[in-house]
Enzyme design. Structure first.
Site, PDB file in Angstrom:
ATOM      1  N   ASP A  97       0.823  -1.208   0.000  1.00 48.98           N
ATOM      2  CA  ASP A  97       0.000   0.000   0.000  1.00 48.98           C
ATOM      3  C   ASP A  97       0.862   1.266   0.000  1.00 48.98           C
ATOM      4  O   ASP A  97       2.020   1.243   0.406  1.00 48.98           O
ATOM      5  CB  ASP A  97      -0.863   0.049   1.271  1.00 48.98           C
ATOM      6  CG  ASP A  97      -1.859  -1.090   1.346  1.00 48.98           C
ATOM      7  OD1 ASP A  97      -1.914  -1.901   0.410  1.00 48.98           O
ATOM      8  OD2 ASP A  97      -2.575  -1.159   2.364  1.00 48.98           O
ATOM      9  N   ASP A  98       0.234   2.353  -0.400  1.00 45.21           N
ATOM     10  CA  ASP A  98       0.703   3.738  -0.199  1.00 45.21           C
ATOM     11  C   ASP A  98       1.711   4.241  -1.236  1.00 45.21           C
ATOM     12  O   ASP A  98       2.030   5.411  -1.248  1.00 45.21           O
ATOM     13  CB  ASP A  98       1.317   3.977   1.200  1.00 45.21           C
ATOM     14  CG  ASP A  98       0.301   3.823   2.326  1.00 45.21           C
ATOM     15  OD1 ASP A  98      -0.874   3.520   2.019  1.00 45.21           O
ATOM     16  OD2 ASP A  98       0.684   3.989   3.491  1.00 45.21           O
ATOM     17  N   HIS A 110      -5.918   2.968  -4.010  1.00 47.38           N
ATOM     18  CA  HIS A 110      -5.854   3.211  -2.559  1.00 47.38           C
ATOM     19  C   HIS A 110      -6.261   4.650  -2.255  1.00 47.38           C
ATOM     20  O   HIS A 110      -5.752   5.250  -1.319  1.00 47.38           O
ATOM     21  CB  HIS A 110      -4.435   2.907  -2.075  1.00 47.38           C
ATOM     22  CG  HIS A 110      -4.289   2.726  -0.591  1.00 47.38           C
ATOM     23  ND1 HIS A 110      -5.199   2.026   0.179  1.00 47.38           N
ATOM     24  CD2 HIS A 110      -3.334   3.160   0.280  1.00 47.38           C
ATOM     25  CE1 HIS A 110      -4.796   2.041   1.451  1.00 47.38           C
ATOM     26  NE2 HIS A 110      -3.670   2.730   1.537  1.00 47.38           N
ATOM     27  N   HIS A 113      -5.340   9.456   0.266  1.00 48.53           N
ATOM     28  CA  HIS A 113      -5.257   8.668   1.492  1.00 48.53           C
ATOM     29  C   HIS A 113      -6.039   9.276   2.637  1.00 48.53           C
ATOM     30  O   HIS A 113      -5.642   9.196   3.797  1.00 48.53           O
ATOM     31  CB  HIS A 113      -3.789   8.442   1.888  1.00 48.53           C
ATOM     32  CG  HIS A 113      -3.555   7.172   2.665  1.00 48.53           C
ATOM     33  ND1 HIS A 113      -3.826   7.063   4.019  1.00 48.53           N
ATOM     34  CD2 HIS A 113      -3.109   5.953   2.287  1.00 48.53           C
ATOM     35  CE1 HIS A 113      -3.525   5.836   4.423  1.00 48.53           C
ATOM     36  NE2 HIS A 113      -3.104   5.141   3.387  1.00 48.53           N
ATOM     37  N   TYR A 133      -6.355   3.014   5.856  1.00 48.77           N
ATOM     38  CA  TYR A 133      -6.544   2.583   7.247  1.00 48.77           C
ATOM     39  C   TYR A 133      -7.517   1.403   7.352  1.00 48.77           C
ATOM     40  O   TYR A 133      -8.000   1.083   8.438  1.00 48.77           O
ATOM     41  CB  TYR A 133      -7.030   3.742   8.135  1.00 48.77           C
ATOM     42  CG  TYR A 133      -6.233   5.013   7.926  1.00 48.77           C
ATOM     43  CD1 TYR A 133      -4.905   5.084   8.327  1.00 48.77           C
ATOM     44  CD2 TYR A 133      -6.779   6.123   7.282  1.00 48.77           C
ATOM     45  CE1 TYR A 133      -4.155   6.230   8.107  1.00 48.77           C
ATOM     46  CE2 TYR A 133      -6.038   7.265   7.054  1.00 48.77           C
ATOM     47  CZ  TYR A 133      -4.726   7.318   7.470  1.00 48.77           C
ATOM     48  OH  TYR A 133      -3.983   8.451   7.243  1.00 48.77           O
ATOM     49  N   HIS A 192       3.627  -2.318   3.059  1.00 47.15           N
ATOM     50  CA  HIS A 192       3.692  -0.970   2.481  1.00 47.15           C
ATOM     51  C   HIS A 192       5.021  -0.812   1.759  1.00 47.15           C
ATOM     52  O   HIS A 192       6.069  -1.118   2.349  1.00 47.15           O
ATOM     53  CB  HIS A 192       3.580   0.092   3.572  1.00 47.15           C
ATOM     54  CG  HIS A 192       2.283   0.043   4.328  1.00 47.15           C
ATOM     55  ND1 HIS A 192       2.047  -0.874   5.328  1.00 47.15           N
ATOM     56  CD2 HIS A 192       1.154   0.780   4.202  1.00 47.15           C
ATOM     57  CE1 HIS A 192       0.816  -0.693   5.793  1.00 47.15           C
ATOM     58  NE2 HIS A 192       0.249   0.301   5.133  1.00 47.15           N
TER      59      HIS A 192
END
Ligand code: ZN
Length: 500
Positions: free
Chosen positions: A296-297, A346, A350, A387, A440
Site C-alpha cells: 500500500d501507499d 488506494h 489517502h 486505514y 507498504h
C-alpha cells in the site's frame, strides 16, 4: 456549487468543493487556459517532469496520518524545506490530537479518529523557479480544517523561500492593504481585520495564467467557514511593481504552464480494459499453494527496488496506490504492469474515507482509477480503503465504480519504526494458502524483508500471485469485501456465524 463575486477586477471566490477536502484540485490542470475566475490557479502536470518522485510520511499504527510531498530533481534545498514544513505539521498534530487507543475487535476505532493529511501540487516549474503548494487537512475533533502553504524555490541560488519571498522588501504591507480593501466589500462574514502583513497570513501566494498574484487563505482564516475557499487576485499590472526577482520568475513560470490534458472521462465509461496481471492464467491456484503479497501507499522511492527483487524471484504482487503518487511516476507504473504485477486503487490522497460523503468517496476513488488508466491503459478493479476504514457508503461507491474491496488476513504491522526481521517473521509466520499479506512499499525495512520472505516461502512451496488469481477464474465481485482467498466471495461478505 460556486458563488463568485467580483469587484473591480478582483474576485473573492467562495466555493464548496467536492474534491475530498483538497479544495482546489478540481480546478486544474483541466481548466481552460484563461479561466473566468481570476483566483483559479493552473497546475503543472507532475508526470511531465522526469526524475520527480514522492515521499510519504505516516504516523504510528494507531494514528491516521498520511503526508506526501514531492522531491524534484536537483533541488535539495526545496526537499529540505518541504520536509521541515511537513515535519512541523506532524509535530503540531501530535500535540493537538488526542491519541486514540489501539483498535481491538471488541472496540474498533470510531468512524472519525483524528486525522492529518498532506498532499501537494506544483504551481510552477521552470529552469529558474519551482512552486510547491502543500494542502494540509487536519481533524482533531469538531470540523475538518484545510490550510494551504506555497513554498518557492529559486534554482539559481538553491534557496527555498516562503510565499512573501515573491514580493519586494516592504511590498507585503501594500499587498495586505489591497487584499483588506477587497475583503471589506464582501459582507459581514468576511473579516479583513484579520489580515496582517506577515508570513503566517500570506503563506500561500501563487500566480494564475494571466500573471495575477493570487493570495489564498486557510479555512476560517479571514471568513466564516460556510464561505469555503477565500482567495483574492491582485491584477498582473498592479502586482508587477511589487514583485521580487524570484516573484517575477515565478510569475513567468506560472504563465507558461501548458494547458492540461482534457479531463479523463470517468473510469467506469470502460474506455480502458480492466486491469489484469499480464501473467494471469500462468498459475492455477487450485493446484499451486498461492499467496498474495500486497503493498500500500506507493509508488514511492523504494518501489523500483522492490520490483527488481520481485522479478528476480519470479514473484508478483498487488500494489494499492495513492493517486497523487501515481501521477508523479507513470513510467514506474508501466514497469509494474509489464512485470506482471497488478495496480489497484488506494484513494487519491489517502483520506479516511469512512466519514466522507458518497461524492467525496467517489472522487477519491475514481480519480485514482483515471490516473492509473491514463498511465497504463488499464482501469483498476480492486481497492483498499486507507486505514482499512470502511462505511456502507464506501462499499456502495466501490460497487458503482466496479471495485472489489480487498482487506488482508496477514498483517505484517510494518511501519516507520519496524525492523526487517520483525516484518519478515510476521509475513512468514502468517502465510498460508490463499493468504493476502498486507505491507507498504514506502518503508525501507519492508523492502529489506522481502528477499527473506520470498526465499523462505518459496522453499515452503508458495507461489506469489496477484489478488484476483487467488479466486477461480480470477473472478471478484465489485462491492464485495475480500479478506483472503481462503473463503469464497459469497462467504466473504456474510456476517460471521453467531455462536451457538
Ligand atoms: Zn494506506
Amino acid at each position: 456549487m460556486r458563488n463568485l463575486r467580483s469587484a473591480g477586477g478582483i474576485a473573492l471566490l467562495a466555493a464548496i468543493s467536492l474534491t475530498g477536502g483538497c479544495g482546489l484540485i478540481a480546478s486544474s490542470p483541466d481548466e481552460s487556459p484563461i479561466p473566468a475566475d481570476p483566483t483559479m490557479l493552473a497546475f503543472v502536470d507532475p508526470s511531465t517532469i522526469a526524475g520527480l518522485s514522492t515521499r510519504t510520511i505516516t504516523g504510528t499504527r494507531d494514528q491516521h496520518v498520511h503526508i506526501s510531498y514531492p522531491v524534484l530533481p536537483n533541488a535539495p534545498g526545496l526537499t529540505d524545506k518541504l520536509r521541515a514544513e511537513v515535519t512541523a505539521e506532524l509535530r503540531a498534530f501530535d500535540l493537538a490530537a488526542p491519541r486514540p487507543a489501539p483498535a481491538t475487535p471488541d472496540e474498533p476505532h470510531t468512524a472519525k479518529p483524528p486525522e492529518l493529511n498532506v498532499d501537494w501540487q506544483l504551481t510552477a516549474y521552470s529552469p529558474q523557479v519551482i512552486g510547491v503548494r502543500l494542502r494540509t487537512g487536519r481533524f482533531t475533533g469538531g470540523v475538518w480544517h484545510d490550510s494551504l502553504c506555497t513554498i518557492w524555490y529559486d534554482r539559481a541560488t538553491g534557496r527555498a523561500v516562503d510565499s512573501p519571498g515573491l514580493l519586494k522588501e516592504g511590498a507585503l504591507a501594500a499587498v495586505a492593504a489591497r487584499v483588506k480593501r477587497e475583503l471589506a466589500r464582501d459582507g459581514p462574514d468576511v473579516r479583513p481585520g484579520r489580515v496582517r502583513p506577515d508570513t503566517g497570513t500570506f503563506d500561500s501566494m501563487d500566480f494564475n495564467r494571466r500573471g495575477d498574484l493570487v493570495v489564498e487563505f486557510d479555512d476560517e482564516q479571514v471568513a466564516a467557514r460556510y464561505l469555503g475557499r477565500v482567495a483574492v487576485a491582485v491584477p498582473n499590472r498592479e502586482a508587477a511593481t511589487l514583485l521580487s526577482g524570484v516573484g517575477a520568475l515565478a510569475r513567468a513560470a506560472a504563465q507558461s504552464i501548458p494547458p492540461g490534458k482534457p479531463p479523463p472521462s470517468a473510469a467506469f465509461d470502460r474506455r480502458y480494459p480492466q486491469a489484469r496481471s499480464s501473467r494471469a492464467g500462468t498459475v492455477d491456484c487450485a493446484v499451486a499453494k498461492c499467496v498474495a503479497l500486497t503493498f500500500d501507499d506507493g509508488p514511492g522511492r523504494y518501489t523500483s527496488r522492490l520490483l527488481s527483487i520481485l522479478t528476480e524471484h519470479g514473484a508478483r504482487a498487488t500494489f494499492f496506490m495513492v493517486g497523487s503518487n501515481v501521477v508523479a511516476q507513470p513510467a514506474l507504473l508501466r514497469r509494474i504492469r509489464d512485470e506482471g504485477s497488478l495496480i489497484a486503487d488506494h484513494s487519491w490522497s489517502h483520506r479516511n474515507l469512512a466519514p466522507l460523503s458518497s461524492a467525496r468517496v467517489g472522487d477519491q476513488l475514481s480519480r485514482t482509477q483515471d490516473a492509473v488508466a491514463e498511465a497504463v491503459g488499464q482501469t483498476p478493479t480492486l481497492m483498499r480503503a486507507p486505514y482499512g476504514s470502511l462505511s456502507p457508503t464506501v462499499v456502495q461507491v466501490a460497487r458503482q465504480l466496479g471495485l472489489s474491496i480487498v482487506m488482508w488476513n496477514v498483517d505484517t504491522r510494518d511501519g516507520p519504526d519496524e525492523t526487517a526481521d520483525d516484518v519478515a517473521a510476521r509475513a512468514i509466520g502468517g502465510a498460508r494458502r490463499g493468504a493476502i499479506i498486507g505491507m507498504h512499499d514506502v518503508y525501507s525495512a519492508t523492502i529489506d524483508a522481502i528477499p527473506r520472505i520470498l526465499t523462505t516461502l518459496t522453499q515452503e512451496g508458495y507461489v506469489f500471485v496477484t489478488v484476483p488469481e487467488l479466486f477461480p477464474g480470477d473472478h471478484m465481485e465489485p462491492g464485495h469485501i475480500y479478506v483472503s482467498g481462503e473463503t469464497t466471495p459469497a462467504n466473504a461478505t456474510s456476517p460471521p456465524p453467531s455462536s451457538p
